[in-house]
Structures are given as structure tokens and as C-alpha cells.
Design an enzyme around this catalytic site. Structure first.
Site, short mmCIF file in Angstrom:
data_model
loop_
_atom_site.label_atom_id
_atom_site.label_comp_id
_atom_site.label_asym_id
_atom_site.label_seq_id
_atom_site.Cartn_x
_atom_site.Cartn_y
_atom_site.Cartn_z
N ARG A 104 0.65 -1.96 0.10
CA ARG A 104 -0.24 0.07 -0.11
C ARG A 104 0.79 1.18 0.14
NH1 ARG A 104 -4.53 0.54 4.51
NH2 ARG A 104 -2.58 0.78 6.00
N THR A 108 -1.43 7.56 -1.22
CA THR A 108 -2.76 7.27 -0.83
C THR A 108 -3.07 6.01 -0.74
OG1 THR A 108 -1.56 5.69 -2.73
CG2 THR A 108 -1.68 8.32 -3.58
N ASP A 200 0.83 -3.65 12.28
CA ASP A 200 0.47 -3.63 10.63
C ASP A 200 1.42 -5.30 10.74
OD1 ASP A 200 3.13 -4.00 8.62
OD2 ASP A 200 2.54 -2.44 8.27
N ASP A 203 4.87 -6.14 9.62
CA ASP A 203 5.88 -6.03 10.28
C ASP A 203 5.68 -7.12 11.80
OD1 ASP A 203 6.99 -4.38 9.66
OD2 ASP A 203 6.15 -2.17 9.98
#
Ligand code: PRP
Ligand code: URA
Length: 209
Positions: A104, A108, A200, A203
């Protein structure tokens, strides 16, 4: 909701609490992602076609079932989807694995493709796309769009945590695709993170933060 299965089995919910906890370390997080994926696969493959086969037991002949024809392809969305692959393969070891690399764009939130490699017979395989997080739905919607160019068979999306916004996006863009998830969370924050979510996923699986 249409084409949505939320797997609220107690074992899955228990493991999800471990994943959400910020104090869960990389090793346990990664192992738990795999375990949840394995449990979810059980339900996501419920409608796989079977055929009759004759088997001889030590005492008699009988007719049993086996999976029919070309079977499954598991397609993780890199990176975080990789964390689900081994769990799926534990109970569907004959599945082949294709890879789609998407990230991603942090500004944006739009998906950017950086890698794609599919099994040679992908067009005859039912596809399960795996990614732990369905947030805005941009990555999964793009991955489903790619896969529609590869397979003639059905496509399912298996994620662990889904935001309502992501579910709505997939239902709008791909109403034919069944979504399996373990939880539908409250909302997205201004950075496109799922609230409460688990942070995340990439991660936490790979220890990159
Ligand atoms: C995460 C996640 C999904 C995507 C979800 O990946 O694993 O692929 O974000 O967000 P979306 O629904 O808004 O598209 P990320 O782009 O962080 O890449 P990573 O797997 O390499 O960490
Ligand atoms: N990707 C993640 O890994 N987590 C989120 O909450 C949203 C997107």
C-alpha cells in the site's frame, strides 16, 4: 451480509486475542497467524467438490470420497499473506502456491504491484487469496482482479481481520467472491489502519519494526 462468513469459533477467537495483544512477540504472533489460517481453511474449503473412489480396507471394499480434479491454489498477498500459507498447507498439502506482491502506498493507500508468479495450471484451480488484513480493501480488490485474469474457477478471499470499509469494497468490486474472516472490526483510522485491529501484520510476522 452477502458472501461473508465470520468464523467466530472459540479456538479462533482465543488465538485472535493473542494476535491483537501488543505484548505478543514475533515468534508467537507468527505461529498464531499460521494456526488461525489452518483453522479457517477447514471452513473455507467446505464446498470443495469430491468424487467417489473405491477403497479396500483390511476387511472389505468400500466407496469413499476424495477431492475431485485439479484442486486448490493458495495465493498470498506479499508480504503478510505469506504468514498464512503454511497453516493452509498443513491441511491441504497438495495445494499449489502463487504469489502476488502488493504494497500500500502510504500516502495514497493505493496498492502497487511488485511481483507476480503463478502455478502453470492456475486456470484450472480454485483460488484462495490469503492476507491477514482487509482494511480499505484496495490490495485485496486488486489481487482478486489479477486472479480473475488467471483462473476460470472460483476465487475466495481469506483474511483474519476485516474492516467494514474493506468488506464493502470487495462486495462492490467483486460480488462473486466469498470473504472468510475471523473478525469484523469497528473502523479504519486516518492512516488506513484497522481499529482495534492488531497493528501492522507484516511487521509483526517478520519483526521489521
Ligand atoms: C497490508 C496487509 C494488506 C494491506 C491491507 O499490507 O497485509 O495487504 O495492508 O490494506 P488495504 O486493505 O487498505 O489495501 P502492506 O501494504 O502493509 O504490506 P506488507 O504486507 O508488505 O506489510
Ligand atoms: N495493514 C495492516 O497490516 N494493518 C492494518 O491495520 C491495516 C493494513
Amino acid at each position: 451480509m452477502n458472501n461473508l462468513t465470520v468464523m467466530d469459533h472459540p479456538l479462533i477467537q482465543h488465538k485472535l486475542s493473542i494476535m491483537r495483544n501488543k505484548d505478543t512477540g514475533v515468534k508467537q504472533f507468527r505461529e498464531t497467524v499460521g494456526e488461525v489460517a489452518m483453522l479457517m481453511t477447514y471452513e473455507a474449503t467446505r464446498d470443495l467438490p469430491v468424487i467417489d473412489v473405491e477403497v479396500e480396507t483390511p476387511v472389505a471394499k468400500t466407496v469413499c470420497k476424495e477431492l475431485a480434479g485439479k484442486k486448490l491454489a493458495i495465493v498470498p498477498i506479499l508480504r503478510a499473506g505469506l504468514g498464512m500459507v503454511d497453516g493452509v498447507l498443513q491441511i491441504v498439502p497438495s495445494a499449489k502456491v502463487g504469489h502476488i506482491g502488493l504494497y500500500r502506498d502510504p500516502e495514497t493507500l493505493e496498492p502497487v504491484e511488485y511481483y507476480c508468479k503463478m502455478p502453470s495450471d492456475i486456470e484450472d484451480r480454485e483460488v484462495i487469496i490469503v492476507d491477514p488484513m482487509l482494511a480499505t480493501g484496495g490490495s485485496s480488490s486488486a489481487a482478486i482482479g489479477f486472479m480473475k485474469g488467471y483462473t476460470k474457477r472460483s476465487i475466495k478471499l481469506m483474511c483474519i481481520i476485516a474492516a467494514p470499509e474493506g468488506i464493502a469494497r470487495i462486495q462492490r468490486d467483486h460480488p462473486d467472491v466469498h470473504i472468510f474472516c475471523a473478525a469484523v472490526d469497528e473502523k479504519l483510522n486516518d492512516h488506513g489502519y484497522i481499529i482495534p485491529g492488531l497493528g501492522d501484520a507484516g511487521d509483526r510476522i517478520f519483526g521489521t519494526k
